[in-house]
Design an enzyme around this catalytic site. Structure first.
Site, PDB file in Angstrom:
ATOM      1  CB  SER A 112      -0.955  -0.049   1.195  1.00  0.00           C
ATOM      2  OG  SER A 112      -1.983   0.913   1.076  1.00  0.00           O
ATOM      3  CG  HIS A 128      -5.604  -2.744   1.302  1.00  0.00           C
ATOM      4  ND1 HIS A 128      -5.072  -2.459   0.064  1.00  0.00           N
ATOM      5  CD2 HIS A 128      -4.995  -1.880   2.169  1.00  0.00           C
ATOM      6  CE1 HIS A 128      -4.186  -1.485   0.172  1.00  0.00           C
ATOM      7  NE2 HIS A 128      -4.102  -1.114   1.435  1.00  0.00           N
ATOM      8  CG  ASP A 144      -7.480  -3.481  -1.992  1.00  0.00           C
ATOM      9  OD1 ASP A 144      -8.090  -2.567  -1.422  1.00  0.00           O
ATOM     10  OD2 ASP A 144      -6.250  -3.656  -1.895  1.00  0.00           O
TER      11      ASP A 144
END
Length: 281
Positions: free
Chosen positions: A145, A254, A221
Site C-alpha cells: 500500500s 487489502h 480490495d
C-alpha cells in the site's frame, strides 16, 4: 542499535531493534530477521516498507515471511512507517502524521522537522544494517500500500541500488488519489510540480534502469478503484516500455491475509535476483 526483542524463528532470529535516528531526530524501531545462514557468513538484505497505520510489528507478526527468508537465506528488514514521539508532529487522522510518513522528505512545517523517511530508508538505515549485521551489498525492496508506493518510488529514483522491487496493493497513482494528494500537499506543499520527484508515473517516463516491477493486487480490495488504480500503473509501464508483472488476484482484499498468501512468491522473486552475480560494469 539496541536489541529490545528476540524470538527464535525457523532456525534464525526475529529481532526488534531501536536506535536514535539522526535523520529523523527521534528514536526508531526496526524489525530484523536473521536467517540461519547468517550464522556462517554474509547474506543479502530485503527491505519491507509497511502501509498506513503500521509499525515495525505488523509485517513481522502477520506476513509469515520468516519461513521463506530462512529457506532462501535473506535478511528481512522492516522499519517503522514514520518518525514517532511526543515532539514529533502528528494529525488525528489515520492517513497523515505518525504512522503515515509516505517515505518522502517533507519540506513544509511542521512536518519538515522530522519527516524525512526517504533519506532514512535510502541512506541511514542501510548504513546501520551494513555496520551491525552480516549483510552483503546486495539489496532488494518491497512493500504494501503506502509502502508499496515507497518501494517502487525509491527503486525508480535510485537505479543500480536494488536488485529487485515488488509491491502488494501499491498506491501507484500517488498524485491522483485522495491518500496521496492529502499527504503530498501536507508534506511537500500545494504546488503539484514539487510532487513529481516522488510520483512513480513520472519516474517511469525518465527511468534509466528497466528493473522489472512485480505487483500483486487483490480484486476484492475495497481501495482498488479509489486509491490504488493498478490499471494506471499498467498503462504507464506499457507506454514507457518498462517491465511489469501484474498479478490480479480474485477475491483477495487489502489485508495481511492477502499478503501472507503470496509472500512466498515475492521472497522467491527477490531471492533469485539477490543471488544472481552481476556482470562487471
Amino acid at each position: 542499535m539496541e536489541r529490545i526483542e528476540r524470538h527464535a524463528c525457523f532456525g534464525g532470529w526475529q529481532d526488534v531493534y531501536q536506535h536514535a535516528s539522526e535523520t529523523l531526530g527521534c528514536t526508531m524501531k526496526v524489525g530484523v530477521y536473521l536467517p540461519p545462514q547468517a550464522q556462517f557468513g554474509d547474506v543479502p538484505v530485503l527491505y519491507w516498507l509497511s502501509g498506513l497505520t503500521c509499525t515495525e510489528q505488523n509485517f513481522i507478526t502477520k506476513a509469515g515471511a520468516q519461513r521463506y527468508a530462512a529457506e532462501h537465506g535473506v535478511i528481512l528488514v522492516a522499519p517503522d512507517t514514520s518518525p514517532r514521539g511526543e515532539t514529533v508532529a502528528n494529525d488525528p487522522a489515520y492517513d497523515l502524521g505518525q504512522g503515515a510518513g509516505f517515505y518522502v522528505n517533507a519540506t513544509q512545517d511542521p512536518w519538515s522537522a522530522h519527516y524525512r523517511m526517504y533519506d532514512y530508508i535510502v541512506d541511514e538505515l542501510p548504513r546501520l544494517i551494513a555496520a551491525n549485521f552480516p549483510a552483503t551489498g546486495a539489496r532488494s525492496i518491497f512493500g504494501h500500500s503506502m509502502g508499496g508506493f515507497g518501494a517502487i518510488m525509491i527503486a525508480l529514483r535510485n537505479p543500480g541500488r536494488f536488485r529487485s522491487v515488488s509491491a502488494f496493493s501499491p498506491i501507484v497513482a500517488i498524485t491522483r488519489v485522495p491518500w496521496g494528494q492529502k499527504a503530498l500537499r501536507a508534506y511537500l506543499g500545494e504546488d503539484p510540480e514539487a510532487w513529481k520527484a516522488c510520483d512513480p508515473l513520472e519516474l517511469l517516463k525518465a527511468a534509466t534502469e528497466r528493473l522489472p516491477i512485480l505487483v500483486d493486487q487483490g480484486l476484492g480490495d475495497e481501495f482498488i478503484a479509489s486509491q490504488l488504480k493498478p490499471d494506471v500503473l499498467q498503462a504507464a509501464c506499457a507506454e514507457a516500455g518498462h517491465p511489469l508483472m501484474l498479478n490480479l488476484r480474485p477475491h483477495y482484499d487489502h489485508s495481511y491475509y492477502f499478503i501472507s498468501s503470496f509472500i512466498g512468491d515475492h521472497i522467491l522473486h527477490h531471492a533469485t535476483a539477490l543471488k544472481l552475480e552481476r556482470s562487471p560494469s
